[in-house]
Design a protein around this motif. Structure first.
Motif, PDB file in Angstrom:
ATOM      1  N   VAL A 189     -14.588   0.165  -8.677  1.00  0.00           N
ATOM      2  CA  VAL A 189     -13.496   0.314  -7.715  1.00  0.00           C
ATOM      3  C   VAL A 189     -12.586   1.453  -8.175  1.00  0.00           C
ATOM      4  CG1 VAL A 189     -11.562  -0.829  -6.578  1.00  0.00           C
ATOM      5  CG2 VAL A 189     -13.576  -2.160  -7.264  1.00  0.00           C
ATOM      6  N   GLN A 222      -3.179   5.117   1.290  1.00  0.00           N
ATOM      7  CA  GLN A 222      -3.977   3.910   1.566  1.00  0.00           C
ATOM      8  C   GLN A 222      -3.776   3.428   3.001  1.00  0.00           C
ATOM      9  OE1 GLN A 222      -2.331   1.565  -1.602  1.00  0.00           O
ATOM     10  NE2 GLN A 222      -4.051   1.955  -3.005  1.00  0.00           N
ATOM     11  N   THR A 276      -9.370  -7.465   0.261  1.00  0.00           N
ATOM     12  CA  THR A 276      -8.243  -7.411  -0.653  1.00  0.00           C
ATOM     13  C   THR A 276      -8.539  -8.427  -1.737  1.00  0.00           C
ATOM     14  OG1 THR A 276      -6.675  -6.807   1.092  1.00  0.00           O
ATOM     15  CG2 THR A 276      -5.760  -7.700  -0.941  1.00  0.00           C
ATOM     16  N   GLN A 292      -5.488   5.718   5.481  1.00  0.00           N
ATOM     17  CA  GLN A 292      -6.944   5.621   5.428  1.00  0.00           C
ATOM     18  C   GLN A 292      -7.463   4.391   6.149  1.00  0.00           C
ATOM     19  OE1 GLN A 292      -8.535   5.340   1.448  1.00  0.00           O
ATOM     20  NE2 GLN A 292     -10.673   5.246   2.144  1.00  0.00           N
ATOM     21  N   TRP A 293      -6.742   3.258   6.045  1.00  0.00           N
ATOM     22  CA  TRP A 293      -7.294   1.990   6.502  1.00  0.00           C
ATOM     23  C   TRP A 293      -6.621   1.367   7.718  1.00  0.00           C
ATOM     24  CZ3 TRP A 293     -11.896   0.806   4.888  1.00  0.00           C
ATOM     25  CH2 TRP A 293     -12.328   1.212   3.618  1.00  0.00           C
ATOM     26  N   GLY A 328       0.805  -1.212   0.000  1.00  0.00           N
ATOM     27  CA  GLY A 328       0.000   0.000   0.000  1.00  0.00           C
ATOM     28  C   GLY A 328       0.843   1.269   0.000  1.00  0.00           C
ATOM     29  N   LEU A 380     -13.757  -4.585   4.425  1.00  0.00           N
ATOM     30  CA  LEU A 380     -12.787  -4.311   3.367  1.00  0.00           C
ATOM     31  C   LEU A 380     -12.217  -5.628   2.860  1.00  0.00           C
ATOM     32  CD1 LEU A 380     -11.123  -2.068   1.858  1.00  0.00           C
ATOM     33  CD2 LEU A 380      -9.376  -2.398   3.630  1.00  0.00           C
ATOM     34  N   ASN A 412      -7.547   2.654  -5.473  1.00  0.00           N
ATOM     35  CA  ASN A 412      -7.644   1.514  -4.557  1.00  0.00           C
ATOM     36  C   ASN A 412      -6.807   0.323  -5.015  1.00  0.00           C
ATOM     37  OD1 ASN A 412      -9.601   3.155  -3.394  1.00  0.00           O
ATOM     38  ND2 ASN A 412     -10.945   1.451  -2.897  1.00  0.00           N
ATOM     39  N   ARG A 413      -6.137   0.455  -6.149  1.00  0.00           N
ATOM     40  CA  ARG A 413      -5.266  -0.634  -6.582  1.00  0.00           C
ATOM     41  C   ARG A 413      -4.021  -0.668  -5.695  1.00  0.00           C
ATOM     42  NH1 ARG A 413      -3.489   0.916 -11.766  1.00  0.00           N
ATOM     43  NH2 ARG A 413      -1.594   1.615 -10.736  1.00  0.00           N
ATOM     44  N   PHE A 464      -6.604  -5.272  -5.379  1.00  0.00           N
ATOM     45  CA  PHE A 464      -7.440  -4.100  -5.125  1.00  0.00           C
ATOM     46  C   PHE A 464      -7.991  -4.116  -3.701  1.00  0.00           C
ATOM     47  CE2 PHE A 464      -7.666  -5.056  -9.624  1.00  0.00           C
ATOM     48  CZ  PHE A 464      -7.486  -3.817 -10.228  1.00  0.00           C
ATOM     49  N   LEU A 465      -8.127  -2.926  -3.140  1.00  0.00           N
ATOM     50  CA  LEU A 465      -8.846  -2.737  -1.883  1.00  0.00           C
ATOM     51  C   LEU A 465     -10.287  -2.409  -2.236  1.00  0.00           C
ATOM     52  CD1 LEU A 465      -6.270  -0.476   0.001  1.00  0.00           C
ATOM     53  CD2 LEU A 465      -6.657  -2.927   0.347  1.00  0.00           C
TER      54      LEU A 465
END
Length: 386
Positions: free
Chosen positions: A223, A105, A171, A108-109, A101, A169, A227-228, A188-189
């Motif tokens: 998506v 990213q 993956t 954020q997560w 990531g 979420l 988010n990749r 991708f997320l």
């Protein structure tokens, strides 16, 4: 960076007491209800178990692989369903983001993953794709949204996805290129709340009840390109790196379950009398205990040595596969001997041995079957010249 010894010892002691005093008394209830009590999940969050492998800067405990393995061994001393409730956040559900990531990213997560606010899942397996994980058919096609932004239209079905029923979420591994095999796969997320994401009914399983798996269907899901994870075509490599770490974690859990089973066998054999003496005094019972203990010690040594080598930055693809292969096969043999030592009681639900016998069978299948581990071990051994 490793925790200081005093802090880590305190963590191990806390986990050990939590397993013994809180989780083990609930094993039969979890088996019957097929669910982990909500208050137990809250306690796990408060202990930081959802963020064991996530860096402190993102709100986790930031354990090294060696530290994580030792915690996993402790968690293995109860039904594996408890660990599964946060296992995807620690392992396969978060590590793609940790490893590949970008800063945005992660910011954020990861803090919400570490706290348990967000539950993650790893979506690789498909109805027609299991061990041949480079052949995924789920497809992501680059397009434009109504505002002219880049999005991938994601379509396909993923199967046997752990924690899918409660995941926020995913993956997701999906094919973005025309290349055959893993080179055409990207990662991708995918948040659960995007339009087109739907979750199937949880499967009825042989064991590890309370840990749910279900299908996840992506129907033209938009998506965002941001988010990749990594570049296009890097998804398969990311997945394999994630599984390397996950296999080592699972191997450690297998060691913990084996040690639990051995302790139960020793306690039972010391009190169960046949032919005028405890069965622990019969040599053939002793032989089964000796074989189990020897194999468990060997598995523990392999897991901890490999974890140390991973922390030093060494290539442990082969060693992780060997640890997962040996430990998962080992715990199956130990569970089988445990049923034999308990005799008729081992076949009865009240003693819990038959439950663990069913629970450990999955370890030889998920995160790469034993046969896949054999292939990896042989391939890496030949690559290194023996």
């Amino acid at each position: 960076m490793a925790l200081d010894p005093e802090t880590f010892d305190a963590l191990i002691d806390q986990v050990r007491r939590f397993v013994t005093d809180r989780l083990r008394p609930l094993e039969a209830q979890v088996e019957a209800d097929d669910a982990i009590p909500a208050d137990v999940i809250d306690e796990m969050k408060a202990m930081g178990l959802f963020g064991l492998s996530i860096a402190e800067e993102h709100g986790g405990l930031g354990l090294t692989m060696a530290e994580e393995a030792r915690v996993a061994i402790e968690l293995g001393r109860t039904t594996p369903a408890f660990r599964s409730s946060f296992g995807t956040n620690v392992g396969i559900g978060s590590q793609g983001l940790v490893m590949a990531g970008n800063a945005e990213q992660k910011a954020q997560w990861l803090p919400r993953i570490a706290s348990g606010e967000v539950v993650t899942s790893f979506a690789l397996t498909e109805p027609d794709v299991g061990s041949d994980s480079g052949s995924v058919k789920t497809r992501a096609v680059l397009a434009k949204d109504k505002n002219g932004g880049d999005v991938y239209r994601l379509s396909g079905t993923k199967r046997y996805i752990t924690n899918a029923d409660k995941a926020d979420l995913f993956t997701v591994m999906a094919r973005t290129g025309k290349e055959v095999g893993g080179r055409g796969v990207s990662a991708f997320l995918v948040p659960r709340d995007l339009p087109g994401v739907s979750i199937g009914e949880p499967e009825k399983k042989m064991g590890q009840r309370g840990a749910k798996v279900a299908d996840v269907v992506f129907d033209d899901v938009p998506v965002p390109a941001v988010n990749r994870l990594g570049e296009e075509g890097e998804g398969f490599k990311i997945a394999m790196r994630v599984l390397d770490r996950g296999r080592l974690h699972i191997a450690a859990v297998c060691v913990g379950v084996a040690e639990r089973l051995i302790a139960d066998c020793v306690a039972y054999a010391g009190t169960r009398n046949q032919f005028g003496k405890p069965i622990a005094e019969h040599q053939l019972i002793q032989a089964m205990i000796a074989d189990s203990k020897t194999e468990a010690l060997a598995a523990r040594a392999l897991v901890l040595e490999t974890a140390d080598r991973k922390d030093r930055g060494e290539d442990v693809v082969m060693e992780s596969a060997a640890a997962k292969y040996f430990a998962s096969e080992m715990v199956g043999r130990v569970a089988d001997r445990a049923v034999q030592i308990f005799g008729g009681a081992g076949y009865i639900a009240d003693y819990g041995i038959e439950r663990l016998y069913r629970d450990v069978r999955l370890f030889r299948i998920y995160e790469g079957t034993s046969q896949i581990q054999q292939i990896i071990i042989a391939r890496e051994t030949m690559k290194r010249g023996g």
